[in-house]
Design a protein around this motif. Structure first.
Motif, PDB file in Angstrom:
ATOM      1  N   ARG A  79       0.825  -1.212   0.000  1.00 26.47           N
ATOM      2  CA  ARG A  79       0.000   0.000   0.000  1.00 26.47           C
ATOM      3  C   ARG A  79       0.857   1.260   0.000  1.00 26.47           C
ATOM      4  O   ARG A  79       0.522   2.252  -0.650  1.00 26.47           O
ATOM      5  CB  ARG A  79      -0.931  -0.001   1.209  1.00 26.47           C
ATOM      6  N   LYS A  80       1.963   1.247   0.745  1.00 27.85           N
ATOM      7  CA  LYS A  80       2.846   2.407   0.775  1.00 27.85           C
ATOM      8  C   LYS A  80       3.509   2.625  -0.591  1.00 27.85           C
ATOM      9  O   LYS A  80       3.718   3.755  -1.016  1.00 27.85           O
ATOM     10  CB  LYS A  80       3.912   2.235   1.853  1.00 27.85           C
ATOM     11  N   LYS A  82       2.291   2.154  -3.492  1.00 26.02           N
ATOM     12  CA  LYS A  82       1.357   2.642  -4.512  1.00 26.02           C
ATOM     13  C   LYS A  82       1.507   4.145  -4.731  1.00 26.02           C
ATOM     14  O   LYS A  82       1.116   4.657  -5.764  1.00 26.02           O
ATOM     15  CB  LYS A  82      -0.095   2.322  -4.129  1.00 26.02           C
ATOM     16  N   ARG A  83       2.071   4.847  -3.766  1.00 27.21           N
ATOM     17  CA  ARG A  83       2.270   6.301  -3.902  1.00 27.21           C
ATOM     18  C   ARG A  83       3.594   6.647  -4.568  1.00 27.21           C
ATOM     19  O   ARG A  83       3.907   7.811  -4.740  1.00 27.21           O
ATOM     20  CB  ARG A  83       2.202   6.950  -2.529  1.00 27.21           C
ATOM     21  N   THR A  84       4.380   5.642  -4.931  1.00 26.29           N
ATOM     22  CA  THR A  84       5.684   5.865  -5.554  1.00 26.29           C
ATOM     23  C   THR A  84       5.571   5.620  -7.060  1.00 26.29           C
ATOM     24  O   THR A  84       4.590   5.044  -7.530  1.00 26.29           O
ATOM     25  CB  THR A  84       6.745   4.923  -4.959  1.00 26.29           C
TER      26      THR A  84
END
Length: 118
Positions: A79-80, A82-84
């Motif tokens: 989940r973390k 996905k912002r990269t």
């Protein structure tokens, strides 16, 4: 002064009687191919791979609590990411590890409680 015409390149010659394969297209990223992601753990979270294997081995109860913990870490890692710009895959493996980890841990706890009540 006039430039000479380009020299045509000869077709590939057979090697040991076998024709040469056609030239390959420019290489692409392996993670872009859905088939490669299905066969190989390309672009997957390392935590998700570990959670999947621990979930598989968690069917024998012992590493089930470890599969549960690693699966939670894997889900948070995916989940973390996905912002990269390069998101990781492997949510299915992580969820499999989570489900088997919860079930195996519940069985392990019930076995411990049943043994303590005797």
């Amino acid at each position: 002064m006039q430039t000479p015409p380009p020299i045509p390149t000869p077709p590939p010659q057979p090697v040991f009687g076998m024709p040469q394969p056609p030239p390959m297209a420019a290489p692409t990223k392996m993670a872009d191919s859905a088939a490669m992601r299905m066969l190989l753990p390309v672009g997957r979270s390392g935590w998700a791979i570990a959670a999947g294997y621990l979930g598989l081995f968690g069917l024998v109860i012992l590493p089930a609590p470890l599969a549960l913990i690693i699966s939670i870490v894997a889900i948070r890692d995916i989940r973390k990411s996905k912002r990269t710009p390069n998101p990781k895959h492997g949510m299915g493996r992580a969820i499999f590890g989570l489900i088997v980890g919860v079930a195996g841990t519940a069985v392990l706890i019930s076995m411990i409680v049943a043994g303590a009540l005797k």
